[in-house]
Design a protein around this motif. Structure first.
Motif, mmCIF file in Angstrom:
data_model
loop_
_atom_site.group_PDB
_atom_site.id
_atom_site.type_symbol
_atom_site.label_atom_id
_atom_site.label_comp_id
_atom_site.label_asym_id
_atom_site.label_seq_id
_atom_site.Cartn_x
_atom_site.Cartn_y
_atom_site.Cartn_z
ATOM 1 N N VAL A 184 10.611 8.603 -27.605
ATOM 2 C CA VAL A 184 11.366 7.379 -27.737
ATOM 3 C C VAL A 184 12.799 7.700 -27.730
ATOM 4 O O VAL A 184 13.693 6.811 -27.452
ATOM 5 N N GLY A 185 13.210 9.188 -27.721
ATOM 6 C CA GLY A 185 14.649 9.457 -27.850
ATOM 7 C C GLY A 185 14.579 10.897 -27.361
ATOM 8 O O GLY A 185 13.592 11.673 -27.217
ATOM 9 N N ILE A 186 15.953 11.275 -27.038
ATOM 10 C CA ILE A 186 16.264 12.571 -26.733
ATOM 11 C C ILE A 186 17.485 13.142 -27.138
ATOM 12 O O ILE A 186 18.624 12.267 -27.161
ATOM 13 N N VAL A 187 17.535 14.201 -27.757
ATOM 14 C CA VAL A 187 18.775 14.841 -28.363
ATOM 15 C C VAL A 187 19.179 15.807 -27.466
ATOM 16 O O VAL A 187 18.320 16.901 -27.348
ATOM 17 N N VAL A 188 20.340 16.165 -27.073
ATOM 18 C CA VAL A 188 20.654 17.302 -26.050
ATOM 19 C C VAL A 188 22.012 18.055 -26.399
ATOM 20 O O VAL A 188 22.947 17.400 -26.875
ATOM 21 N N ASP A 189 21.998 19.316 -25.980
ATOM 22 C CA ASP A 189 23.254 20.058 -25.917
ATOM 23 C C ASP A 189 23.808 20.011 -24.819
ATOM 24 O O ASP A 189 23.210 20.004 -23.662
ATOM 25 N N PRO A 190 25.071 19.506 -24.669
ATOM 26 C CA PRO A 190 25.790 19.262 -23.512
ATOM 27 C C PRO A 190 25.715 20.459 -22.558
ATOM 28 O O PRO A 190 25.602 19.972 -21.439
ATOM 29 N N ALA A 191 25.429 21.552 -22.952
ATOM 30 C CA ALA A 191 25.575 22.781 -21.894
ATOM 31 C C ALA A 191 24.213 22.487 -21.103
ATOM 32 O O ALA A 191 24.341 23.150 -20.255
ATOM 33 N N LEU A 192 23.285 21.805 -21.908
ATOM 34 C CA LEU A 192 21.973 21.819 -21.005
ATOM 35 C C LEU A 192 21.615 20.623 -20.473
ATOM 36 O O LEU A 192 20.520 20.557 -19.721
ATOM 37 N N GLN A 193 22.705 19.689 -20.467
ATOM 38 C CA GLN A 193 22.390 18.277 -19.943
ATOM 39 C C GLN A 193 22.232 18.334 -18.432
ATOM 40 O O GLN A 193 21.473 17.431 -17.881
ATOM 41 N N ARG A 194 22.837 19.150 -17.704
ATOM 42 C CA ARG A 194 22.620 19.084 -16.346
ATOM 43 C C ARG A 194 21.189 19.278 -15.813
ATOM 44 O O ARG A 194 20.825 18.776 -14.783
ATOM 45 N N GLY A 195 20.575 20.160 -16.813
ATOM 46 C CA GLY A 195 18.888 20.316 -16.290
ATOM 47 C C GLY A 195 18.207 18.994 -16.393
ATOM 48 O O GLY A 195 16.946 18.944 -16.158
ATOM 49 N N TYR A 223 12.312 23.461 -23.369
ATOM 50 C CA TYR A 223 12.902 24.846 -22.919
ATOM 51 C C TYR A 223 14.096 24.592 -21.957
ATOM 52 O O TYR A 223 14.132 23.704 -21.051
ATOM 53 N N ALA A 224 14.958 25.162 -22.341
ATOM 54 C CA ALA A 224 16.163 25.223 -21.624
ATOM 55 C C ALA A 224 16.228 25.689 -20.182
ATOM 56 O O ALA A 224 16.813 25.387 -19.174
ATOM 57 N N SER A 225 15.271 26.714 -20.127
ATOM 58 C CA SER A 225 14.828 27.405 -18.826
ATOM 59 C C SER A 225 14.089 26.321 -17.873
ATOM 60 O O SER A 225 13.696 26.741 -16.768
ATOM 61 N N SER A 226 13.747 25.157 -18.514
ATOM 62 C CA SER A 226 12.721 24.392 -17.737
ATOM 63 C C SER A 226 13.272 23.663 -16.561
ATOM 64 O O SER A 226 14.513 23.383 -16.641
ATOM 65 N N SER A 227 12.763 23.330 -15.638
ATOM 66 C CA SER A 227 13.273 22.494 -14.370
ATOM 67 C C SER A 227 13.316 20.977 -14.819
ATOM 68 O O SER A 227 12.718 20.719 -15.844
ATOM 69 N N PRO A 228 13.911 20.023 -14.171
ATOM 70 C CA PRO A 228 13.843 18.716 -14.556
ATOM 71 C C PRO A 228 12.423 18.158 -14.398
ATOM 72 O O PRO A 228 12.138 17.379 -15.226
ATOM 73 N N GLU A 229 11.780 18.620 -13.331
ATOM 74 C CA GLU A 229 10.402 18.426 -13.006
ATOM 75 C C GLU A 229 9.598 18.514 -14.568
ATOM 76 O O GLU A 229 9.100 17.566 -14.910
ATOM 77 N N GLN A 230 9.976 19.648 -15.013
ATOM 78 C CA GLN A 230 8.863 19.878 -16.194
ATOM 79 C C GLN A 230 9.537 19.060 -17.352
ATOM 80 O O GLN A 230 8.755 18.655 -18.181
ATOM 81 N N HIS A 231 10.753 18.771 -17.423
ATOM 82 C CA HIS A 231 11.349 18.123 -18.635
ATOM 83 C C HIS A 231 10.689 16.737 -18.343
ATOM 84 O O HIS A 231 10.362 16.024 -19.269
ATOM 85 N N ALA A 232 10.734 16.172 -17.057
ATOM 86 C CA ALA A 232 10.079 14.831 -16.964
ATOM 87 C C ALA A 232 8.598 14.804 -17.213
ATOM 88 O O ALA A 232 8.335 13.631 -17.969
ATOM 89 N N TYR A 233 8.131 15.707 -16.964
ATOM 90 C CA TYR A 233 6.570 15.987 -17.427
ATOM 91 C C TYR A 233 6.526 15.635 -18.876
ATOM 92 O O TYR A 233 5.744 14.774 -19.543
ATOM 93 N N ALA A 234 7.245 16.557 -19.813
ATOM 94 C CA ALA A 234 6.992 16.409 -21.082
ATOM 95 C C ALA A 234 7.468 15.128 -21.847
ATOM 96 O O ALA A 234 6.847 14.598 -22.795
ATOM 97 N N LEU A 235 8.277 14.529 -21.300
ATOM 98 C CA LEU A 235 9.037 13.321 -21.656
ATOM 99 C C LEU A 235 8.000 12.305 -21.586
ATOM 100 O O LEU A 235 7.835 11.332 -22.439
ATOM 101 N N ALA A 236 7.468 12.104 -20.217
ATOM 102 C CA ALA A 236 6.268 11.225 -19.944
ATOM 103 C C ALA A 236 5.027 11.474 -20.816
ATOM 104 O O ALA A 236 4.550 10.508 -21.389
#
Length: 595
Positions: A119-130, A101-114
């Motif tokens: 093995v990879g992540i594809v991002v929209d540059p507009a959302l990269q700061r998250g 989710y674009a609205s998720s926090s960095p901590e939530q992103h970290a949880y899902a990735l872990a």
């Protein structure tokens, strides 16, 4: 207003394909030169043949980058045509793409990735700061633009894969995992729901055949791709049937996008249609008195027809003729102004839908039906059949599915749309899907004599008052929300309390329109939330809603809070209420109502 010319195609029920890849390839063969996907801003569009070429190139690129069958790859990408290129390329490899989710926090992103082991992540540059501070996989790809340090551009990945053979890649199987969707985590840590190709395709087949959605029908992909609603309506259905998808990268602009696109098929939560209803009320406020009375008279006639039809009767020929004229004449200017004039199929889901809201759109001739499902059921479960819509219910059980109710009213579903399980959580899977294959949804429902299901609330959200009365907050909120156009959102409170109270948020569009009509257009939304006349209107709405409820359910006190409840804060990304967040935020105000 943009004028569009479209050729209406008849609905044809196509055989269910084995995999999403099979569906995609069939549609490419049938409709190579027709538009597959285009961005709402006009930036980019692909025909089905062009999309196939780009998917093949991206497939080779990801293979060269080391992605293999079964690998999890995260996508933090807004709704845009490139999403389909990346996702379908990963599907071709047999990898498992899943969206964040674009609205998720960095901590939530970290949880899902872990948790996923991506093995990879594809991002929209507009959302990269998250992703700042998040431990990322080795393969990091940007959709566009100059890549940041440690990242590669999608164009570079594609170029590096030139010449890589993909024809010999094993094809995905029907029971393979096609995607993973993380739950919202409102009742604990988010869980990755594993959905197979056949999970999604059986749900797509049921939706397409029930609703009669023809090839070439235009729809809008606007819900986050991390939500099963878009994974089904904006992805599986278009691949299966060859729909034309318009992507919207800012879901807050969906009402405006509907005006531009004028979709033939549209799906979304009730909140979108509540906004449209408020727009209608504002439109009537701005009409000359005689014209406004003509519209109100048409509404009365239309309501009479809907009530007769809902009761199983047949309207008189005179009433049918008059209301048909109203739909094509009196209401037509507003329907055109908000982009609903070409709508052939409209499905409301993801949150409770007040019956009066449904009645209103039926009066206008909008073919609005409800559906019910969950992420664990691939978004499917029940659906309303056009021509047999029963307002106040979410339809009958879907094709291929079974439904039953436990003694306490909990809804159980079983069939080929039920998930393969939760990623890495066999105990949670066993708790959700019993040994006989029944998914325990946690929703409470009731069935009428004809098998139409009504959802009355969540098992875990039922309010038990201090006197032991069981109260469904959804029932209370629906009754009050439908009683006043001033009330945009509402949260009912009362667990362990002697009576029920409510937090109310104004409908911003209607309140501002009312203020302009009163010659007080300078008032802000916050000022309107304190205005005595507005508060009196809200109080009247609460009283009208209470008249539909039994005594323990009735709202004894309420407070209007300023502002709006928005996705990412008080609401989920798909506009479901985050009750725990709201209760925490307004804890002092709630205590004040019980003082």
């Amino acid at each position: 207003m943009t004028t569009l010319t479209r050729t209406e195609e008849p609905f044809e029920a196509l055989p269910r394909p084995g995999t999403l890849l099979d569906a995609f390839e069939r549609t490419v063969g049938l409709r190579p030169d027709r538009t597959a996907v285009r961005s709402h801003d006009g930036r980019l569009a692909y025909t089905w043949a062009e999309l196939a070429d780009r998917v093949a190139a991206a497939t080779a690129g990801f293979v060269a980058a080391g992605v293999t069958r079964g690998d999890k790859v995260a996508l933090l990408v807004r709704n845009r045509p490139e999403f389909y290129v990346v996702d379908l390329a990963l599907v071709r490899i047999g990898a498992v793409p899943f969206s964040l989710y674009a609205s998720s926090s960095p901590e939530q992103h970290a949880y899902a990735l872990a948790d996923s082991g991506a093995v990879g992540i594809v991002v929209d540059p507009a959302l990269q700061r998250g992703l700042e501070g998040v431990d990322l996989p080795v393969l990091r790809v940007q959709i566009e633009g100059e890549p940041a340090p440690g990242w590669r551009s999608l164009a570079d990945v594609v170029d590096a894969g030139a010449g890589t053979a993909i024809d010999a890649l094993p094809r995905p199987e029907p029971d393979d995992v096609a995607t993973m969707i993380y739950t919202s985590g409102t009742t604990g840590a988010p869980k990755g729901v594993l959905l197979s190709h056949q999970n999604l395709l059986t749900c797509a087949e049921a939706t397409l055949t029930t609703q009669g959605i023809a090839a070439g029908t235009v729809t809008i992909s606007w819900l986050p791709s991390a939500h099963v609603g878009d994974r089904l309506g904006g992805y599986a259905l278009p691949l299966y049937q060859g729909l034309e998808v318009v992507t919207l990268d800012d879901p807050r602009q969906v009402v405006a996008a509907v005006v531009d696109v004028r979709p033939g098929y549209f799906y979304g939560p009730p909140r979108i249609f509540e906004k449209l209803r408020a727009s209608f009320d504002s439109w009537v406020l701005g009409l000359e008195p005689d014209r406004a009375e003509e519209v109100r008279a048409a509404l009365r006639r239309g309501q009479e027809r809907v009530e007769v039809e809902q009761a199983g009767g047949t309207p008189s020929p005179e009433l049918r003729e008059a209301t048909q004229h109203d739909r094509t004449g009196v209401f037509r200017p507003w329907l055109e102004s908000v982009g609903l004039d070409r709508l052939r199929t409209c499905v409301v889901a993801t949150a409770p839908n007040p019956g009066p809201l449904m009645s209103f759109f039926h009066v206008l001739g909008v073919p609005m039906g409800e559906a019910y499902g969950s992420t664990e059921s691939s978004g499917g479960g029940t659906a309303a059949t056009p021509g047999a819509i029963r307002i106040g219910t979410v339809g009958t059980v879907s094709t291929h599915m079974e439904l039953r109710l436990l003694d306490d009213g909990e809804v159980l579903l079983r069939g080929p749309q039920i998930m393969k399980g939760y990623h890495g959580r066999p105990e949670a899977t066993a708790a959700a899907v019993d040994a006989d294959g029944w998914l325990h949804t946690g929703d409470l429902g009731s069935l009428d004599a004809d098998g139409h299901l009504s959802i009355v609330g969540r098992k875990k959200e039922i309010i038990i008052s201090s006197s032991g009365k069981n109260i469904s907050p959804v029932t209370v909120e629906s009754a009050v929300l439908s009683a006043s156009p001033f009330i945009g959102q509402m949260c009912c409170v009362g667990d362990g309390r002697p009576y029920t109270v409510a937090l109310v948020v104004l409908d911003a569009e209607y309140a501002r329109g009312w203020a302009r009509q009163q010659g007080r257009g300078e008032l802000s939304l916050e000022e309107l939330s304190r205005d005595p006349e507005v508060l009196a209107q809200v109080e009247a709405g609460v009283a009208a809603g209470n008249a539909r409820l039994n005594r323990p359910e009735q709202v004894k006190r309420f407070r209007v809070v300023p502002g709006e409840w928005l996705p990412g804060a008080e609401l989920t990304p798909t506009s479901k209420m985050r009750r725990s967040v709201i209760l925490d935020k307004y804890a002092d105000l709630i205590e004040e109502m019980y003082a």
